[in-house]
Design a protein around this motif. Sequence first.
Motif, PDB file in Angstrom:
ATOM      1  N   THR A  50       0.783  -1.244  -0.016  1.00 15.46           N
ATOM      2  CA  THR A  50       0.068   0.066  -0.016  1.00 15.46           C
ATOM      3  C   THR A  50       0.885   1.162  -0.074  1.00 15.46           C
ATOM      4  OG1 THR A  50      -1.859  -1.299   1.151  1.00 15.46           O
ATOM      5  CG2 THR A  50      -1.699   1.194   1.098  1.00 15.46           C
ATOM      6  N   ASP A  51       0.754   2.004  -1.089  1.00 10.18           N
ATOM      7  CA  ASP A  51       1.509   3.282  -1.333  1.00 10.18           C
ATOM      8  C   ASP A  51       0.539   4.487  -1.021  1.00 10.18           C
ATOM      9  OD1 ASP A  51       0.502   3.625  -3.527  1.00 10.18           O
ATOM     10  OD2 ASP A  51       2.133   2.334  -4.593  1.00 10.18           O
ATOM     11  N   LEU A  52       1.356   5.585  -1.555  1.00 10.69           N
ATOM     12  CA  LEU A  52       0.462   6.853  -1.287  1.00 10.69           C
ATOM     13  C   LEU A  52      -0.304   7.133  -2.405  1.00 10.69           C
ATOM     14  CD1 LEU A  52       3.358   9.169  -0.165  1.00 10.69           C
ATOM     15  CD2 LEU A  52       1.412   8.225   1.331  1.00 10.69           C
ATOM     16  N   ILE A  53      -0.241   6.344  -3.692  1.00 15.70           N
ATOM     17  CA  ILE A  53      -0.812   6.587  -4.928  1.00 15.70           C
ATOM     18  C   ILE A  53      -1.916   5.478  -5.196  1.00 15.70           C
ATOM     19  CG2 ILE A  53      -0.480   6.900  -7.310  1.00 15.70           C
ATOM     20  CD1 ILE A  53       2.245   7.976  -6.607  1.00 15.70           C
ATOM     21  N   ASP A  54      -1.484   4.385  -5.270  1.00 15.78           N
ATOM     22  CA  ASP A  54      -2.255   3.290  -5.660  1.00 15.78           C
ATOM     23  C   ASP A  54      -3.563   3.124  -4.697  1.00 15.78           C
ATOM     24  OD1 ASP A  54      -0.971   2.684  -7.969  1.00 15.78           O
ATOM     25  OD2 ASP A  54       0.198   1.290  -6.996  1.00 15.78           O
ATOM     26  N   THR A  55      -4.608   2.715  -5.272  1.00 16.40           N
ATOM     27  CA  THR A  55      -5.988   2.367  -4.676  1.00 16.40           C
ATOM     28  C   THR A  55      -5.822   1.036  -4.190  1.00 16.40           C
ATOM     29  OG1 THR A  55      -7.403   1.961  -6.629  1.00 16.40           O
ATOM     30  CG2 THR A  55      -7.427   4.108  -5.690  1.00 16.40           C
ATOM     31  N   GLN A  56      -6.729   0.369  -3.485  1.00 17.80           N
ATOM     32  CA  GLN A  56      -6.632  -1.310  -3.293  1.00 17.80           C
ATOM     33  C   GLN A  56      -7.077  -1.990  -4.468  1.00 17.80           C
ATOM     34  OE1 GLN A  56      -5.474  -2.854  -0.469  1.00 17.80           O
ATOM     35  NE2 GLN A  56      -4.677  -0.662  -0.118  1.00 17.80           N
ATOM     36  N   LEU A  57      -8.028  -1.515  -5.507  1.00 15.77           N
ATOM     37  CA  LEU A  57      -8.164  -1.886  -6.812  1.00 15.77           C
ATOM     38  C   LEU A  57      -6.920  -1.900  -7.730  1.00 15.77           C
ATOM     39  CD1 LEU A  57     -10.316  -3.616  -8.066  1.00 15.77           C
ATOM     40  CD2 LEU A  57     -11.030  -1.356  -9.193  1.00 15.77           C
ATOM     41  N   ASP A  58      -6.344  -0.922  -7.596  1.00 10.92           N
ATOM     42  CA  ASP A  58      -4.937  -0.714  -8.505  1.00 10.92           C
ATOM     43  C   ASP A  58      -3.784  -1.839  -8.007  1.00 10.92           C
ATOM     44  OD1 ASP A  58      -5.731   1.708  -9.822  1.00 10.92           O
ATOM     45  OD2 ASP A  58      -4.869   2.898  -8.306  1.00 10.92           O
ATOM     46  N   ILE A  59      -3.869  -1.973  -6.782  1.00  9.72           N
ATOM     47  CA  ILE A  59      -2.921  -2.994  -6.149  1.00  9.72           C
ATOM     48  C   ILE A  59      -3.263  -4.503  -6.699  1.00  9.72           C
ATOM     49  CG2 ILE A  59      -2.170  -4.179  -4.255  1.00  9.72           C
ATOM     50  CD1 ILE A  59      -2.576  -1.302  -2.622  1.00  9.72           C
ATOM     51  N   ILE A  60      -4.519  -4.583  -6.774  1.00 12.13           N
ATOM     52  CA  ILE A  60      -5.021  -6.033  -7.212  1.00 12.13           C
ATOM     53  C   ILE A  60      -4.787  -6.189  -8.590  1.00 12.13           C
ATOM     54  CG2 ILE A  60      -7.276  -7.495  -7.938  1.00 12.13           C
ATOM     55  CD1 ILE A  60      -8.305  -6.365  -5.060  1.00 12.13           C
ATOM     56  N   GLN A  61      -5.127  -4.965  -9.582  1.00 20.00           N
ATOM     57  CA  GLN A  61      -4.818  -5.162 -11.134  1.00 20.00           C
ATOM     58  C   GLN A  61      -3.223  -5.290 -11.211  1.00 20.00           C
ATOM     59  OE1 GLN A  61      -6.806  -1.310 -11.854  1.00 20.00           O
ATOM     60  NE2 GLN A  61      -8.395  -2.487 -13.142  1.00 20.00           N
ATOM     61  N   LYS A  62      -2.517  -4.723 -10.425  1.00 20.97           N
ATOM     62  CA  LYS A  62      -1.024  -4.931 -10.634  1.00 20.97           C
ATOM     63  C   LYS A  62      -0.436  -6.219 -10.366  1.00 20.97           C
ATOM     64  CE  LYS A  62       0.642  -0.064  -9.995  1.00 20.97           C
ATOM     65  NZ  LYS A  62       1.230   0.726  -9.405  1.00 20.97           N
ATOM     66  N   ALA A  63      -1.184  -6.762  -9.343  1.00 17.19           N
ATOM     67  CA  ALA A  63      -0.911  -8.239  -8.937  1.00 17.19           C
ATOM     68  C   ALA A  63      -1.291  -9.257 -10.004  1.00 17.19           C
ATOM     69  CB  ALA A  63      -1.737  -8.595  -7.583  1.00 17.19           C
ATOM     70  N   CYS A  64      -2.439  -8.844 -10.742  1.00 23.11           N
ATOM     71  CA  CYS A  64      -3.068  -9.773 -11.771  1.00 23.11           C
ATOM     72  C   CYS A  64      -1.765  -9.574 -13.041  1.00 23.11           C
ATOM     73  CB  CYS A  64      -4.523  -9.375 -12.283  1.00 23.11           C
ATOM     74  SG  CYS A  64      -5.748  -9.535 -10.942  1.00 23.11           S
ATOM     75  N   ILE A  65      -1.382  -8.591 -13.142  1.00 26.69           N
ATOM     76  CA  ILE A  65      -0.407  -8.513 -14.358  1.00 26.69           C
ATOM     77  C   ILE A  65       0.938  -9.404 -13.982  1.00 26.69           C
ATOM     78  CG2 ILE A  65       1.167  -6.979 -15.483  1.00 26.69           C
ATOM     79  CD1 ILE A  65      -0.993  -4.612 -15.075  1.00 26.69           C
ATOM     80  N   LYS A  66       1.457  -9.371 -12.809  1.00 26.05           N
ATOM     81  CA  LYS A  66       2.467 -10.184 -12.223  1.00 26.05           C
ATOM     82  C   LYS A  66       2.098 -11.734 -12.352  1.00 26.05           C
ATOM     83  CE  LYS A  66       4.356  -6.425  -9.142  1.00 26.05           C
ATOM     84  NZ  LYS A  66       4.706  -6.153  -7.694  1.00 26.05           N
TER      85      LYS A  66
END
Length: 294
Positions: free
Chosen positions: A106-122
């Motif tokens: 969890t950073d200063l920019i990404d929402t929790q949905l952003d984090i999930i989307q990035k995990a999907c890409i990985k």
Amino acid sequence: MKEYLIFRTDRVGDFLLSLSLIKIIKINYPDSKITVVASERNIEYIKTFDVVNNVIILKNNFLSKLKLIFNLRKKKYESIIVHDGKNRSRFVSCFLKCKKRVVCITDLIDTQLDIIQKACIKMQLNFDSECLNFLDNRNHNLVDIPFKNYIHLHFDEKWKYNEYIKKYTDIEPDENELIYFINSLISKNKNLIITTGKISSSILNNIKDKINKENVRIYMNQNLLEIENIVFNSDLLITCHGWISHIASSKKIKQIDIIDNLYPYHKWTSHFRNYNYINREPFKNLTKKIINLV
């Protein structure tokens, strides 16, 4: 069959975020097997979900970590996802076998949905917005509800100044203010169910004989499944932000969420549907704003 290991050693609301990720995994690989590493605070609730094949507890002590490493090293996972970002989870995951290891931060920019989307890409998973409907297969009729149409007021410890975060604005009502608020809600031609969660409420006990029992029901000491089902069948949820807010959003139940502007709630609520929020302020002011939104 692909096996996934997800670390979620925090709270119930945080696990509900992981359910979106689990649904994406199941959309991509319907026969996949999901194991969740849980905490003492959320393990019993996680066990109620059929989509999770196995639940293991991780306590925050060295012996528990070693035991978990020993037990989980027997398998090689398709992906290990440290969704809670906890150091204890990162430590354990480093000793386990997998094709991909994803640490969600969890950073200063990404929402929790952003984090999930990035995990999907990985993990090379196709993201699907259907993941927001992560409770569609739940049984919503576990509680005998007295009304067909009603507002759900979740009156937990977050409404009480001495039981919540002291730096947050005090919104605790007195008895007269709460009675006025309740009467204002039912005057909108609505019935009302009030829940407290696993607590009792002295103020609700004090006013229960002063309110219209034909239109209002007060339930105390409910478990999470009972509250979940009351939310599912409601027309509107009024609450101070918590796990219950995720429940309402997953079913597109209209909600009025009371938050404090000291905390960046938008990072957790950016994907919510049918969502309204109000900043914490003295109860009389809240009453006016809530009634206008009902």
